[in-house]
Design a protein around this motif. Structure first.
Motif, PDB file in Angstrom:
ATOM      1  N   VAL A 126       0.880  -1.170   0.000  1.00 39.52           N
ATOM      2  CA  VAL A 126       0.000   0.000   0.000  1.00 39.52           C
ATOM      3  C   VAL A 126       0.915   1.217   0.000  1.00 39.52           C
ATOM      4  O   VAL A 126       1.829   1.313   0.819  1.00 39.52           O
ATOM      5  CB  VAL A 126      -0.918   0.025   1.239  1.00 39.52           C
ATOM      6  CG1 VAL A 126      -1.793   1.267   1.241  1.00 39.52           C
ATOM      7  CG2 VAL A 126      -1.783  -1.234   1.291  1.00 39.52           C
ATOM      8  N   THR A 127       0.668   2.132  -0.950  1.00 33.38           N
ATOM      9  CA  THR A 127       1.488   3.332  -1.078  1.00 33.38           C
ATOM     10  C   THR A 127       0.596   4.560  -1.018  1.00 33.38           C
ATOM     11  O   THR A 127      -0.394   4.651  -1.749  1.00 33.38           O
ATOM     12  CB  THR A 127       2.277   3.331  -2.399  1.00 33.38           C
ATOM     13  OG1 THR A 127       3.116   2.175  -2.434  1.00 33.38           O
ATOM     14  CG2 THR A 127       3.136   4.579  -2.528  1.00 33.38           C
ATOM     15  N   ALA A 128       0.959   5.481  -0.146  1.00 32.34           N
ATOM     16  CA  ALA A 128       0.258   6.759  -0.032  1.00 32.34           C
ATOM     17  C   ALA A 128       1.220   7.869  -0.442  1.00 32.34           C
ATOM     18  O   ALA A 128       2.415   7.810  -0.138  1.00 32.34           O
ATOM     19  CB  ALA A 128      -0.218   6.980   1.404  1.00 32.34           C
ATOM     20  N   CYS A 129       0.698   8.876  -1.126  1.00 37.30           N
ATOM     21  CA  CYS A 129       1.495  10.002  -1.600  1.00 37.30           C
ATOM     22  C   CYS A 129       1.118  11.250  -0.802  1.00 37.30           C
ATOM     23  O   CYS A 129      -0.071  11.570  -0.665  1.00 37.30           O
ATOM     24  CB  CYS A 129       1.226  10.224  -3.082  1.00 37.30           C
ATOM     25  SG  CYS A 129       1.925  11.750  -3.740  1.00 37.30           S
ATOM     26  N   PHE A 130       2.140  11.949  -0.302  1.00 40.83           N
ATOM     27  CA  PHE A 130       1.949  13.195   0.446  1.00 40.83           C
ATOM     28  C   PHE A 130       2.723  14.303  -0.253  1.00 40.83           C
ATOM     29  O   PHE A 130       3.943  14.204  -0.403  1.00 40.83           O
ATOM     30  CB  PHE A 130       2.438  13.043   1.884  1.00 40.83           C
ATOM     31  CG  PHE A 130       1.634  12.059   2.672  1.00 40.83           C
ATOM     32  CD1 PHE A 130       0.577  12.491   3.454  1.00 40.83           C
ATOM     33  CD2 PHE A 130       1.910  10.706   2.601  1.00 40.83           C
ATOM     34  CE1 PHE A 130      -0.193  11.579   4.171  1.00 40.83           C
ATOM     35  CE2 PHE A 130       1.151   9.789   3.312  1.00 40.83           C
ATOM     36  CZ  PHE A 130       0.103  10.228   4.093  1.00 40.83           C
ATOM     37  N   VAL A 131       2.008  15.342  -0.686  1.00 46.25           N
ATOM     38  CA  VAL A 131       2.617  16.476  -1.371  1.00 46.25           C
ATOM     39  C   VAL A 131       2.694  17.642  -0.396  1.00 46.25           C
ATOM     40  O   VAL A 131       1.663  18.157   0.032  1.00 46.25           O
ATOM     41  CB  VAL A 131       1.802  16.873  -2.621  1.00 46.25           C
ATOM     42  CG1 VAL A 131       2.441  18.066  -3.317  1.00 46.25           C
ATOM     43  CG2 VAL A 131       1.662  15.696  -3.576  1.00 46.25           C
ATOM     44  N   PRO A 132       3.905  18.045  -0.020  1.00 44.72           N
ATOM     45  CA  PRO A 132       4.025  19.155   0.928  1.00 44.72           C
ATOM     46  C   PRO A 132       3.571  20.476   0.307  1.00 44.72           C
ATOM     47  O   PRO A 132       3.590  20.625  -0.919  1.00 44.72           O
ATOM     48  CB  PRO A 132       5.515  19.208   1.251  1.00 44.72           C
ATOM     49  CG  PRO A 132       6.169  18.111   0.509  1.00 44.72           C
ATOM     50  CD  PRO A 132       5.182  17.495  -0.418  1.00 44.72           C
ATOM     51  N   PRO A 133       3.176  21.455   1.136  1.00 42.85           N
ATOM     52  CA  PRO A 133       2.797  22.769   0.615  1.00 42.85           C
ATOM     53  C   PRO A 133       3.931  23.351  -0.237  1.00 42.85           C
ATOM     54  O   PRO A 133       5.103  23.226   0.096  1.00 42.85           O
ATOM     55  CB  PRO A 133       2.586  23.619   1.871  1.00 42.85           C
ATOM     56  CG  PRO A 133       2.329  22.629   2.955  1.00 42.85           C
ATOM     57  CD  PRO A 133       3.103  21.388   2.589  1.00 42.85           C
ATOM     58  N   GLY A 134       3.540  23.949  -1.366  1.00 38.83           N
ATOM     59  CA  GLY A 134       4.527  24.536  -2.256  1.00 38.83           C
ATOM     60  C   GLY A 134       5.022  23.596  -3.330  1.00 38.83           C
ATOM     61  O   GLY A 134       5.748  24.007  -4.229  1.00 38.83           O
ATOM     62  N   TYR A 135       4.647  22.323  -3.267  1.00 38.10           N
ATOM     63  CA  TYR A 135       5.100  21.347  -4.248  1.00 38.10           C
ATOM     64  C   TYR A 135       3.955  20.876  -5.148  1.00 38.10           C
ATOM     65  O   TYR A 135       4.133  19.995  -5.956  1.00 38.10           O
ATOM     66  CB  TYR A 135       5.737  20.137  -3.554  1.00 38.10           C
ATOM     67  CG  TYR A 135       7.069  20.468  -2.941  1.00 38.10           C
ATOM     68  CD1 TYR A 135       8.243  20.205  -3.625  1.00 38.10           C
ATOM     69  CD2 TYR A 135       7.146  21.061  -1.696  1.00 38.10           C
ATOM     70  CE1 TYR A 135       9.481  20.520  -3.072  1.00 38.10           C
ATOM     71  CE2 TYR A 135       8.370  21.385  -1.130  1.00 38.10           C
ATOM     72  CZ  TYR A 135       9.528  21.117  -1.822  1.00 38.10           C
ATOM     73  OH  TYR A 135      10.739  21.429  -1.274  1.00 38.10           O
ATOM     74  N   GLU A 136       2.776  21.484  -5.001  1.00 39.62           N
ATOM     75  CA  GLU A 136       1.594  21.036  -5.735  1.00 39.62           C
ATOM     76  C   GLU A 136       1.760  21.102  -7.239  1.00 39.62           C
ATOM     77  O   GLU A 136       1.274  20.264  -7.965  1.00 39.62           O
ATOM     78  CB  GLU A 136       0.350  21.851  -5.341  1.00 39.62           C
ATOM     79  CG  GLU A 136      -0.123  21.587  -3.943  1.00 39.62           C
ATOM     80  CD  GLU A 136       0.595  22.422  -2.889  1.00 39.62           C
ATOM     81  OE1 GLU A 136       1.504  23.213  -3.228  1.00 39.62           O
ATOM     82  OE2 GLU A 136       0.265  22.265  -1.709  1.00 39.62           O
ATOM     83  N   GLU A 137       2.463  22.129  -7.735  1.00 36.08           N
ATOM     84  CA  GLU A 137       2.618  22.294  -9.181  1.00 36.08           C
ATOM     85  C   GLU A 137       3.887  21.643  -9.714  1.00 36.08           C
ATOM     86  O   GLU A 137       4.240  21.811 -10.850  1.00 36.08           O
ATOM     87  CB  GLU A 137       2.628  23.794  -9.523  1.00 36.08           C
ATOM     88  CG  GLU A 137       1.300  24.462  -9.268  1.00 36.08           C
ATOM     89  CD  GLU A 137       0.171  23.864 -10.093  1.00 36.08           C
ATOM     90  OE1 GLU A 137       0.400  23.566 -11.282  1.00 36.08           O
ATOM     91  OE2 GLU A 137      -0.921  23.683  -9.538  1.00 36.08           O
ATOM     92  N   GLY A 138       4.596  20.954  -8.889  1.00 43.16           N
ATOM     93  CA  GLY A 138       5.815  20.293  -9.329  1.00 43.16           C
ATOM     94  C   GLY A 138       6.831  20.320  -8.215  1.00 43.16           C
ATOM     95  O   GLY A 138       6.580  20.812  -7.124  1.00 43.16           O
ATOM     96  N   GLY A 139       7.986  19.809  -8.516  1.00 44.69           N
ATOM     97  CA  GLY A 139       9.036  19.735  -7.506  1.00 44.69           C
ATOM     98  C   GLY A 139       9.678  21.078  -7.253  1.00 44.69           C
ATOM     99  O   GLY A 139       9.357  22.089  -7.879  1.00 44.69           O
ATOM    100  N   ALA A 140      10.604  21.100  -6.351  1.00 45.80           N
ATOM    101  CA  ALA A 140      11.312  22.317  -5.984  1.00 45.80           C
ATOM    102  C   ALA A 140      12.069  22.888  -7.179  1.00 45.80           C
ATOM    103  O   ALA A 140      12.343  24.074  -7.231  1.00 45.80           O
ATOM    104  CB  ALA A 140      12.282  22.026  -4.837  1.00 45.80           C
ATOM    105  N   ASP A 141      12.382  22.041  -8.167  1.00 49.02           N
ATOM    106  CA  ASP A 141      13.100  22.518  -9.343  1.00 49.02           C
ATOM    107  C   ASP A 141      12.152  22.963 -10.454  1.00 49.02           C
ATOM    108  O   ASP A 141      12.584  23.281 -11.546  1.00 49.02           O
ATOM    109  CB  ASP A 141      14.044  21.432  -9.861  1.00 49.02           C
ATOM    110  CG  ASP A 141      13.303  20.183 -10.322  1.00 49.02           C
ATOM    111  OD1 ASP A 141      12.065  20.113 -10.184  1.00 49.02           O
ATOM    112  OD2 ASP A 141      13.974  19.257 -10.814  1.00 49.02           O
ATOM    113  N   GLY A 142      10.832  22.974 -10.169  1.00 47.50           N
ATOM    114  CA  GLY A 142       9.853  23.449 -11.137  1.00 47.50           C
ATOM    115  C   GLY A 142       9.344  22.381 -12.079  1.00 47.50           C
ATOM    116  O   GLY A 142       8.525  22.659 -12.932  1.00 47.50           O
TER     117      GLY A 142
END
Length: 156
Positions: A126-142
């Protein structure tokens, strides 16, 4: 030209039934502290730790199995995966409000951005994905997530 290389970091550990859930939660907390976003996203960290607890509990209680916990950060999503030896898929039970258990997957569903299970020859993961605030539109590198990457229950 954009670099399409995915940067990922991950950790894996097995938690026998005898160690209990607390050891898994403590282990996950220590590794989460090394991620650049964790200090600014305490709610996400708390959600991940609660999901770790629920998923390990499910492996121990329902599958009567050790739990193999894998945390993977791919610059967009923290994937929390727990493997157990049961082939039975996880279920969200309609719980009795007075019941002491049976809400684990409903909790994971409410906390995670998405989750899914994968049957395997020796059980399931079972795999759950958690997207931290600020990463919704992609990773820290855009970079942006691939189409369909975040589909699944709980992604409403």
């Amino acid at each position: 030209m954009t670099d399409s290389t995915m940067r990922a970091v991950g950790w894996a550990q097995s938690f026998p039934i005898s160690q209990g859930v607390r050891a898994g939660r403590h282990w996950a907390r220590e590794h989460l502290r090394t991620l650049e976003w964790a200090e600014e996203a305490p709610d996400t960290v708390d959600s991940v730790l609660l999901a770790v607890s629920e998923l390990i509990t499910n492996a121990h209680k329902h599958a009567r199995s050790d739990a193999q916990l894998v945390l993977t950060w791919d610059s967009t999503c923290l994937h929390v995966s727990v493997h157990d030896s049961s082939s039975q898929p996880p279920t969200q039970r309609e719980g009795d409000p007075g019941a002491l258990g049976g809400r684990g997957m409903a909790i994971v569903d409410a906390l995670a951005d998405s989750w899914q299970h994968h049957p395997q020859r020796d059980g399931k993961t079972v795999t759950a994905c958690f997207v931290p605030p600020g990463y919704e539109e992609g990773g820290a590198d855009g970079s942006h997530a691939a189409d369909g990457e975040r589909q699944g229950p709980g992604n409403g």
